[in-house]
Design an enzyme around this catalytic site. Structure first.
Site, short mmCIF file in Angstrom:
data_model
loop_
_atom_site.label_atom_id
_atom_site.label_comp_id
_atom_site.label_asym_id
_atom_site.label_seq_id
_atom_site.Cartn_x
_atom_site.Cartn_y
_atom_site.Cartn_z
N GLU A 76 53.89 41.92 33.09
CA GLU A 76 53.37 42.89 34.13
C GLU A 76 54.50 43.53 35.15
O GLU A 76 54.53 44.73 35.18
CB GLU A 76 52.31 42.04 35.04
CG GLU A 76 51.99 42.97 36.40
CD GLU A 76 51.16 42.20 37.36
OE1 GLU A 76 50.75 40.99 37.03
OE2 GLU A 76 50.64 42.93 38.13
N TRP A 132 50.01 44.45 51.04
CA TRP A 132 50.05 43.47 50.47
C TRP A 132 50.98 42.47 50.71
O TRP A 132 51.39 41.41 49.93
CB TRP A 132 50.49 43.98 48.58
CG TRP A 132 49.23 44.62 48.45
CD1 TRP A 132 48.84 46.03 48.55
CD2 TRP A 132 47.98 44.27 47.66
NE1 TRP A 132 47.62 46.44 48.06
CE2 TRP A 132 47.10 45.08 47.24
CE3 TRP A 132 47.60 42.78 47.43
CZ2 TRP A 132 45.73 44.88 46.80
CZ3 TRP A 132 46.27 42.64 46.75
CH2 TRP A 132 45.51 43.78 46.29
N GLU A 163 43.05 42.47 31.85
CA GLU A 163 44.04 42.72 33.35
C GLU A 163 45.26 42.36 32.83
O GLU A 163 45.90 41.43 32.35
CB GLU A 163 43.32 41.68 34.39
CG GLU A 163 44.17 41.93 35.47
CD GLU A 163 43.31 41.84 36.90
OE1 GLU A 163 42.12 41.60 36.69
OE2 GLU A 163 43.90 41.28 37.86
N ARG A 164 46.33 43.26 33.19
CA ARG A 164 47.61 43.18 32.86
C ARG A 164 47.93 42.93 31.52
O ARG A 164 48.90 42.09 31.07
CB ARG A 164 48.45 42.22 33.77
CG ARG A 164 47.88 42.13 35.26
CD ARG A 164 48.12 43.42 35.92
NE ARG A 164 47.82 43.45 37.31
CZ ARG A 164 47.83 44.55 37.86
NH1 ARG A 164 48.13 45.88 37.29
NH2 ARG A 164 47.49 44.41 39.08
N ASP A 216 55.20 37.04 43.04
CA ASP A 216 54.35 37.29 42.11
C ASP A 216 54.89 37.85 40.77
O ASP A 216 55.12 39.12 40.54
CB ASP A 216 53.29 38.34 42.34
CG ASP A 216 52.14 38.60 41.45
OD1 ASP A 216 51.98 37.92 40.64
OD2 ASP A 216 51.54 39.63 41.57
N GLU A 241 43.15 37.32 46.94
CA GLU A 241 42.98 38.71 46.53
C GLU A 241 41.47 38.99 46.54
O GLU A 241 41.03 39.45 45.45
CB GLU A 241 43.47 38.82 45.40
CG GLU A 241 45.10 38.79 45.51
CD GLU A 241 45.89 39.30 43.92
OE1 GLU A 241 45.33 39.29 43.08
OE2 GLU A 241 47.09 39.59 44.20
N LYS A 260 40.36 30.70 40.96
CA LYS A 260 41.28 31.43 42.03
C LYS A 260 40.40 31.46 43.22
O LYS A 260 39.09 32.30 43.03
CB LYS A 260 41.59 32.87 41.19
CG LYS A 260 42.10 33.93 42.01
CD LYS A 260 42.63 35.24 41.41
CE LYS A 260 43.06 36.16 42.32
NZ LYS A 260 43.86 37.39 41.54
N ASN A 313 40.02 36.59 37.83
CA ASN A 313 39.47 37.49 38.56
C ASN A 313 38.05 37.39 38.03
O ASN A 313 37.69 38.34 36.81
CB ASN A 313 39.67 38.91 38.86
CG ASN A 313 41.11 38.65 39.33
OD1 ASN A 313 41.22 38.27 40.58
ND2 ASN A 313 41.94 39.34 39.03
#
Ligand code: GCU
Length: 678
Positions: free
Chosen positions: A392, A540, A158-159, A364, A285, A281, A201
């Site tokens: 990112e 968002w 991710e990213r 962020d 989200e 987390k 995540n």
């Protein structure tokens, strides 16, 4: 670029080589501690490559020099070189380096300290320091110096902008861990002491990392990292008791849930005796968390902390919590406020082995944000500051963006929580509020690209992160210079050119992507490239509110969301008014007309135009500077850098034209200099 800053090319400086001949011909390490073995190995291999001669381990006859490494407790020869006071000044991960006659001594109070001392010695030599008078004490400012991998077990990241995962492929930990070992070397060389090996995540498959299905191979990874003094941590899924354990609930106050976690933790420690703990987390989200059961974050974190405490493990609980299903029509809800509003009421309720992980800014990882006001607001809670090394929102390793200056600015910010001098770095290291746990965490930027980071110069961010976590007092340019010398050698033009490129790159990137703190004008989802309204009508919580009169988010107390009041004075007052808010954050805190005059003397609209035109020029200048290095640096690296810098120019033009055109059409105000806007 694979060797990064640890390349072992032969030294070119003759004086340096001759200064290595005596003491460096023998390396004496008598303890069996794993980190000390690693230190001896690293020293031996590097010195061999540098000098062409392999050091032996024969104790020198009288008068001969050697390199002696060890702990005060475990090696009497090491201890005898220092006074009691000198020894007691060395903390757990710290070290002392000293010249003693013909010899050099690397001393620590732990094996890990000795390992850091070994890397420090190699760094000193490679950056051209003379060792005649060597006498150095170094202790890390921060206890926790963590790196977070956002890798998934299918091999995606991710990213991630540098290829696939080095840890996983096709649903398994990779069979050959040699690249993981090389990564451990890089991390240890800059003092990282903990790694979270999976994405925050936690998806269905990674939830099972806590099971026998995966633990044996995760334990193999932990073994690799242990040799380099790095403890392994896992991100966990708060709903694991349901998804993996088959329970009906994950309620943290439910006895069966608590027992389930205790059993799991026991199992993990069976495989990994020095397991670091969990990163969580939760309620963020779409990730599950305690809110589902009417519980709060302290309930959730404390449950896990209780399970980990008997083994010395910790819970790292993230504060990236906000409403990601906001209605864009609702002007009162402000994402920037969210972490503070959620967490400050819980101050004092977290167990001692819980540490909150707070992103540097309230949103962020934008190229420009104010610092998170949480840092000055929870005196009874342990806290880590989280940075994003992976780029990112800062060019995705296609653009050059050396982030150390940005991080320094956050760390040096004075929260005024305990009067003047209450800097964020003192909150993070635990000293301001007298907290037992604290430090740094950051999202890594590596993948399986040959050079680790995609952009060859993005390695500087990984290097710089580690160095800052060890010592936040280091200057950004000093870190850059260290990195350049170790990576590219000591050619004067190379050093000067790269230093100038790195040091100008953050504000350059800001200049063509994010005027005056507004942020978020990126393409949704992948976040690369300009899209002014990409997030404007989304859920968002990331808005700029541009209309035909003006732009910006009113976060004042008097007329806006009240976010400015989350800071201590004088900042709360400073940010309350557009007159006293610094230009670079103006649009973060205020909605102003395009004709509003900045402290710089320009209007907002003219600033937008100018900075975007200048941004393209700056990108062209970067590429030109790089051209000057042709023939002076490795050919492949040169070509890699060249193609990325070309892309940066083209992409900066896209940014310039999209942003300028958008605001010209919205405002109807022409550029004072009559340049082309579409
Ligand atoms: C950002 C990023 C996500 C990530 C999240 C986080 O929103 O885009 O990919 O999961 O941060 O930090 O948890």
């Amino acid at each position: 670029g694979y060797d990064a800053w640890l390349g072992r090319r032969a030294l070119t400086d003759k004086d340096q080589v001759s200064s290595l001949t005596d003491w460096a011909s023998r390396i004496i390490a008598e303890e069996s501690d794993e980190c000390i073995r690693t230190a001896a190995y690293e020293l031996t291999e590097t010195i061999t490559a540098w000098t062409g001669r392999r050091p032996d381990n024969a104790v020198p006859a009288d008068g001969g020099g050697c390199l002696r490494i060890g702990t005060f407790q475990g090696c009497s020869e090491v201890a005898s070189a220092f006074s009691e006071v000198e020894m007691s000044a060395v903390q757990a991960d710290g070290f002392r380096l000293r010249r003693a006659g013909q010899s050099i001594i690397i001393a620590g109070s732990t094996g890990r300290g000795v390992l850091y001392g070994a890397f420090a010695l190699l760094r000193l030599i490679k950056t051209g320091e003379r060792l005649n008078e060597l006498d150095e004490l170094s202790n890390p400012a921060n206890g926790l110096r963590l790196i977070n991998e956002w890798d998934n077990v299918d091999g995606s990241i991710e990213r991630g902008y540098a290829g696939r995962s080095i840890f996983y492929a096709e649903g398994e930990v990779v069979p050959d861990l040699s690249r993981v070992r090389d990564y451990a070397r890089l991390l240890a060389s800059v003092g990282i002491n903990g790694i979270v090996v999976n994405n925050v995540n936690v998806h269905r498959e990674e939830t099972l990392f806590l099971s026998e299905r995966y633990l044996p191979r995760i334990a193999d990874m932990a073994n690799v990292f242990r040799a380099y003094g790095i403890r392994l941590y896992l991100s966990i899924n708060f709903a694991a008791p349901i998804e993996m354990g088959g329970l009906a609930t994950a309620d943290p106050l439910e006895e069966a849930v608590r027992t389930w976690w205790k059993d799991r933790v026991k199992e993990v420690y069976k495989w990994i005796p020095d397991f670091g703990g969990f990163l969580v987390k939760a309620d963020s989200e779409f990730r599950p968390g305690p809110f589902t059961y009417g519980r709060d974050h302290a309930d959730g974190a404390n449950m896990l902390a209780e399970a980990l405490a008997p083994y010395g493990g910790i819970v790292v609980w993230r504060c990236f919590v906000y409403n990601c299903k906001q209605d864009w029509r609702d002007r009162k809800t402000d994402r920037a406020r969210a972490a503070y509003d959620h967490f400050t009421p819980l101050d004092g309720r977290f167990r001692d082995n819980v540490v909150l992980q707070v992103k540097n800014g309230p949103m962020d990882f934008q190229v420009r944000e104010p610092v998170s006001p949480l840092f000055g607001a929870m005196p009874h809670t342990n806290m880590l500051i989280e940075f994003q090394v992976t780029q990112e929102y800062t060019g995705q390793q296609r653009h050059l963006c050396y982030l150390v200056p940005q991080w320094k600015e956050a760390l040096d910010f004075d929260t005024h929580a305990r009067g003047e001098g209450s800097t964020i770095k003192k909150v993070a290291d635990g000293s301001l509020f007298g907290r037992p746990l604290g430090g740094f965490a950051a999202v890594s930027n590596v993948g399986d690209d040959a050079n680790w980071t995609g952009h060859p110069l993005a390695q500087a961010n990984l290097y710089g992160y580690g160095r800052l976590a060890w010592n936040p007092e280091l200057a950004a340019d000093r870190i850059a210079e260290e990195w350049i010398k170790q990576t590219f050698g000591d050619h004067d033009r190379v050093i000067k050119t790269l230093l100038a490129m790195l040091m100008s790159s953050w504000s350059l990137y800001e200049s063509y992507t994010s005027p005056l703190g507004v942020g978020w004008m990126v393409k949704p989802n992948h976040h690369y490239g300009p899209d002014v309204d990409g997030y404007e009508y989304s859920m968002w919580g990331t808005y700029h509110f541009a209309d035909c009169y003006g732009i910006g988010v009113d976060r004042s107390v008097r007329t806006g969301t009240g976010y400015a009041s989350q800071y201590h004075r004088p900042h709360s007052e400073r940010f309350e008014s557009a007159e006293t808010t610094p230009d670079e954050l103006l649009l973060f805190f205020h909605h102003v007309p395009y004709t509003h005059r900045l402290h710089s003397g320009k209007t907002v609209i003219q600033h937008i135009y100018d900075s975007h035109f200048e941004g393209v020029k700056g990108s062209e200048a970067l590429a030109e500077q790089w051209e000057g290095l042709k023939g002076l640096i490795d050919h492949d690296i040169f070509e890699q850098g060249r193609s990325r810098l070309q892309e940066q120019i083209e992409h900066a033009k896209e940014w310039r034209d999209v942003i300028n055109t958008y605001f010209w059409r919205k405002s109807g105000i022409a550029d004072e200099h009559g340049r082309t806007i579409y």
